[in-house]
Motif scaffolding. Structure first.
Motif, short mmCIF file in Angstrom:
data_model
loop_
_atom_site.label_atom_id
_atom_site.label_comp_id
_atom_site.label_asym_id
_atom_site.label_seq_id
_atom_site.Cartn_x
_atom_site.Cartn_y
_atom_site.Cartn_z
N GLY A 12 -40.71 13.09 11.78
CA GLY A 12 -41.87 13.74 12.58
C GLY A 12 -42.87 13.12 12.95
N SER A 13 -43.63 13.54 13.81
CA SER A 13 -44.92 12.50 14.36
C SER A 13 -46.07 13.38 14.54
CB SER A 13 -44.58 11.82 15.40
OG SER A 13 -44.16 12.70 16.65
N ILE A 14 -47.30 13.03 14.49
CA ILE A 14 -48.47 13.60 14.93
C ILE A 14 -49.14 12.69 16.16
CG2 ILE A 14 -48.89 14.77 12.74
CD1 ILE A 14 -50.85 12.32 12.07
N GLY A 15 -49.90 13.48 17.01
CA GLY A 15 -50.28 12.73 18.00
C GLY A 15 -51.63 13.25 18.55
N TYR A 16 -52.27 12.54 19.32
CA TYR A 16 -53.86 12.85 19.71
C TYR A 16 -53.64 12.25 21.25
CZ TYR A 16 -58.60 13.17 20.61
OH TYR A 16 -59.86 13.31 20.77
N PHE B 248 -47.02 11.28 33.87
CA PHE B 248 -46.84 10.23 33.28
C PHE B 248 -48.18 9.68 32.34
CE2 PHE B 248 -47.34 5.42 33.84
CZ PHE B 248 -45.97 5.10 33.44
N ASN B 249 -48.00 9.77 31.10
CA ASN B 249 -49.35 9.29 30.31
C ASN B 249 -49.29 8.08 29.46
OD1 ASN B 249 -47.38 10.27 28.36
ND2 ASN B 249 -48.43 12.23 27.83
N PHE B 250 -48.59 7.05 29.76
CA PHE B 250 -48.66 5.91 29.21
C PHE B 250 -50.06 5.50 28.98
CE2 PHE B 250 -44.17 5.24 30.37
CZ PHE B 250 -43.46 4.97 29.20
N GLY B 251 -50.46 5.08 27.72
CA GLY B 251 -51.63 4.56 27.35
C GLY B 251 -52.64 5.78 27.12
N LYS B 252 -52.32 7.02 27.58
CA LYS B 252 -53.26 8.00 27.23
C LYS B 252 -52.90 8.80 25.93
CE LYS B 252 -54.06 8.80 32.02
NZ LYS B 252 -53.74 9.79 33.37
N THR B 253 -51.88 8.60 25.51
CA THR B 253 -51.48 9.32 24.18
C THR B 253 -51.06 8.29 23.13
OG1 THR B 253 -50.33 11.06 25.51
CG2 THR B 253 -49.59 10.67 23.42
N PHE B 254 -51.21 8.84 21.82
CA PHE B 254 -50.92 7.84 20.73
C PHE B 254 -50.47 8.70 19.67
CE2 PHE B 254 -51.64 5.91 16.61
CZ PHE B 254 -51.23 4.70 16.76
N ASN B 255 -49.16 8.53 19.30
CA ASN B 255 -48.21 9.09 18.28
C ASN B 255 -47.69 8.06 17.32
OD1 ASN B 255 -47.92 11.89 19.39
ND2 ASN B 255 -46.96 10.81 21.04
N ILE B 256 -47.95 8.72 16.19
CA ILE B 256 -47.49 7.96 14.85
C ILE B 256 -46.97 8.83 13.98
CG2 ILE B 256 -49.51 8.39 13.33
CD1 ILE B 256 -49.00 5.53 12.31
N THR C 45 -68.00 18.52 38.25
CA THR C 45 -68.26 18.42 36.91
C THR C 45 -67.27 17.68 36.03
OG1 THR C 45 -67.08 20.45 36.24
CG2 THR C 45 -69.45 20.67 36.96
N GLU C 46 -67.69 16.99 34.91
CA GLU C 46 -66.65 16.38 34.20
C GLU C 46 -66.35 17.23 33.04
OE1 GLU C 46 -67.54 12.90 31.21
OE2 GLU C 46 -67.34 12.04 33.13
N ALA C 47 -64.93 17.20 32.88
CA ALA C 47 -64.31 18.01 31.72
C ALA C 47 -63.60 16.99 30.96
CB ALA C 47 -63.26 18.87 32.41
N LYS C 48 -63.49 17.61 29.63
CA LYS C 48 -62.74 16.70 28.57
C LYS C 48 -61.73 17.54 27.98
CE LYS C 48 -63.43 14.11 24.37
NZ LYS C 48 -64.35 13.66 23.28
N ALA C 49 -60.57 16.91 27.91
CA ALA C 49 -59.53 17.69 27.18
C ALA C 49 -59.00 16.81 26.06
CB ALA C 49 -58.50 18.02 28.06
N SER C 50 -58.92 17.31 24.89
CA SER C 50 -58.61 16.90 23.55
C SER C 50 -57.15 17.67 23.22
CB SER C 50 -59.74 16.80 22.61
OG SER C 50 -60.40 16.05 23.12
N THR C 51 -56.09 16.87 22.79
CA THR C 51 -54.91 17.68 22.26
C THR C 51 -54.62 16.92 21.17
OG1 THR C 51 -54.06 17.75 24.65
CG2 THR C 51 -52.59 18.11 22.98
N PHE C 52 -54.02 17.92 20.09
CA PHE C 52 -53.54 17.49 18.76
C PHE C 52 -52.12 17.87 18.71
CE2 PHE C 52 -52.55 18.21 14.46
CZ PHE C 52 -52.43 17.28 13.99
N THR C 53 -51.25 17.06 18.29
CA THR C 53 -49.72 17.77 18.50
C THR C 53 -48.88 17.54 17.03
OG1 THR C 53 -49.75 17.28 20.81
CG2 THR C 53 -47.42 17.48 19.81
N PHE C 54 -48.16 18.03 16.42
CA PHE C 54 -47.19 17.85 15.47
C PHE C 54 -45.85 18.24 15.96
CE2 PHE C 54 -45.09 19.84 11.78
CZ PHE C 54 -44.71 18.63 11.03
N SER C 55 -44.85 17.29 15.80
CA SER C 55 -43.58 17.27 16.25
C SER C 55 -42.56 16.70 15.40
CB SER C 55 -43.10 16.51 17.50
OG SER C 55 -44.32 16.77 18.36
#
Length: 193
Positions: A27-31, A179-187, A41-51
């Motif tokens: 399993g992994s968690i990601g942000y 295509f989200n290389f470098g925008k996502t980190f999963n461990i 206007t500037e928008a900020k999106a934050s995502t937390f994932t459990f897989s």
């Protein structure tokens, strides 16, 4: 010197073969965090994932199995706020290439169905709900570090994929290639049994 090389080659081959015919549980968690401009206007999106994943390694390089993914996204900009909760279920195929007894690289290709529920918060603190169903396919390359006895750490920094959603109540249909290389980190962690 030749004996050492032959012993090292045998050790690497025996390590790879030891994984064949085993069950992979992981399993992994990601942000993910993104900033974008929308209507000046500037928008900020934050995502937390459990897989979590479970698979069967039928060959020293190939694994097939099932996957789930739960994610929550918060989007905040000066004009509105909304929250997405996404549930995915599907299957995956993994190809692994061992670099040494400690390091391997792999790529997962997953496909399946997804459901999204949105809450769009209006200025008067009320909200509107939306629900959509669709499909996804994605490819994620990653690095595996063997810690001990089949336990390992997995690291990835993104991938590429395609997803569709069809919203209820005659809502807009949605499709997205990402295509989200470098925008996502999963461990993650995994174990072969």
């Amino acid at each position: 010197m030749k004996k050492i090389l032959v012993m090292a080659a045998l050790a690497i081959c025996s390590f790879a073969n030891a994984q064949k015919g085993t069950i992979l549980v992981g399993g992994s968690i990601g942000y993910t965090s993104e900033k974008s401009e929308f209507r000046f206007t500037e928008a900020k999106a934050s995502t937390f994932t459990f897989s979590p994943k479970v698979g069967y390694q039928f060959h020293e390089n190939w694994t097939v199995g099932g996957e789930l993914s739960l994610s929550s996204t918060d989007v905040d900009n000066p004009n509105e706020k909304y929250k997405d909760n996404k549930f995915r279920t599907g299957g995956f195929v993994r190809y692994t290439k061992s670099l040494s007894q400690t390091f391997s690289v792999f790529a997962d290709m997953g496909a399946g169905f997804q459901t999204v529920k949105n809450k769009d918060y209006a200025a008067n603190n009320s909200y509107v709900r939306y629900k959509g169903d669709g499909a996804y396919v994605d490819v994620t390359p990653a690095l595996f570090i063997n810690m001990k006895k089949g336990f390992g750490l997995n690291f990835s920094i993104g991938g590429l994929g395609y997803e569709t959603l069809s919203y209820d109540d005659n809502g807009e249909d949605y499709s997205n290639f990402y295509f989200n290389f470098g925008k996502t980190f999963n461990i993650g962690i995994s174990k072969n049994f």
